[in-house]
Design an enzyme around this catalytic site. Structure first.
Site: not given
Length: 315
Positions: A155, A197
């Site tokens: 992430h 991301c």
């Protein structure tokens, strides 16, 4: 965003239909937003077959080779490739399980081994673990290696990557390989591929109708010269700053799968920027999200390459 309704059902109560559906749903490598649940599916676009390599005459391109402007790749070994594959995260991070990342890690491992890298995969590492690992690798003797590659699967947010216990600055990990800290990689390419991301924006897409100079400063009497400590780095991000990065639990992430596809087909023929340009093309044209909720439907993604390389790189 990263969660879906099926994710709230206990594993033991899910039907085979639910499990099959999960493998089709695309995810984003960002913090879960349970107020907006939606399902995402991989959808091939009409232009998927319009790959550059399928264009007439593409196989007959003339390559101009200038050895003086190529990285030397004839050391004893190609180099190390470190893959950090973070799938499971502590509850207090608010991050969901990154299903599909194991496929990315396996495919990347195979791909870079074909390119003759010495590949090691590290799973579920904390921020401290990642920092210590990168520091240890940077302190190794890379004198007999042509380059270095690191792949981060996790992430993320802009400028940050998640360990299993929280976020840390990407620069903290990459700075160990600066020229003034990792002397045995000075003048050699240091590549970082980052699947994560970089924000929470969606790319809506848009309809379209179209498919250093050699100054010879070095002399025999003075063979040493300075180069910037930040030189010879390459950062290949799965998405541009501010945006989500998509991952499919069954097929892997859009960026990594495109990267593996291009490397497997052209990794030993094309220069690295040509390779990554084709990866950009594939992600941009062959992937698109779909949802019953129009707010989350037909979203796109474009990778981002930041290069401080000073020569051409051929594996």
């Amino acid at each position: 965003m990263a969660d879906q309704q099926d994710a709230l059902v206990p594993e033991s109560n899910r039907t085979d239909d639910h499990s099959a559906k999960e493998l089709l749903e695309d995810k984003v490598d960002a913090k879960s937003d349970r107020s907006q649940r939606s399902s995402f599916f991989f959808r091939k676009t009409k232009n998927e077959q319009e790959k550059p390599e399928n264009n007439p005459g593409s196989s007959h391109n003339i390559r101009i080779v200038t050895p003086a402007f190529q990285y030397r790749m004839n050391y004893g070994k190609v180099g190390k490739c470190i893959i950090i594959n973070n799938k499971n995260f502590h509850k207090n991070t608010g991050m969901c399980v990154r299903n599909g990342t194991d496929k990315d890690a396996v495919d990347l491992c195979k791909c870079f081994k074909i390119l003759k890298f010495d590949v090691t995969v590290y799973n579920d590492k904390s921020c401290r673990d990642m920092e210590m690992l990168m520091q240890d690798v940077a302190q190794e003797n890379h004198s007999d290696r042509s380059c270095f590659a690191c792949i981060l699967l996790s992430h993320g947010e802009e400028g940050q990557i998640y360990g299993t216990d929280g976020a840390m600055a990407i620069k903290t990990l990459t700075s160990f390989f600066r020229g003034d800290k990792c002397k045995s990689l000075v003048g050699k390419p240091k590549m970082f591929f980052i699947q994560a991301c970089r924000g929470s924006e969606f790319d809506e897409g848009i309809q379209t109708d179209s498919g250093p100079t050699n100054d010879s400063m070095e002399t025999d009497a003075n063979p040493r010269y300075k180069i910037p400590v930040e030189a010879d780095f390459l950062f290949a991000y799965s998405t541009v700053p501010g945006y989500y990065s998509w991952r499919n639990p069954g097929r892997g992430s859009w960026f990594v799968q495109a990267l593996c596809s291009v490397l497997n087909e052209h990794g030993k023929q094309l220069e690295i920027m040509q390779i990554l340009t084709r990866v950009n093309y594939m992600v941009a044209h062959s992937f698109e999200s779909w949802s019953d909720d129009p707010r989350f439907s037909e979203k796109k993604q474009i990778p981002c390459v930041v290069s401080m390389l000073t020569k051409e790189l051929y594996f």
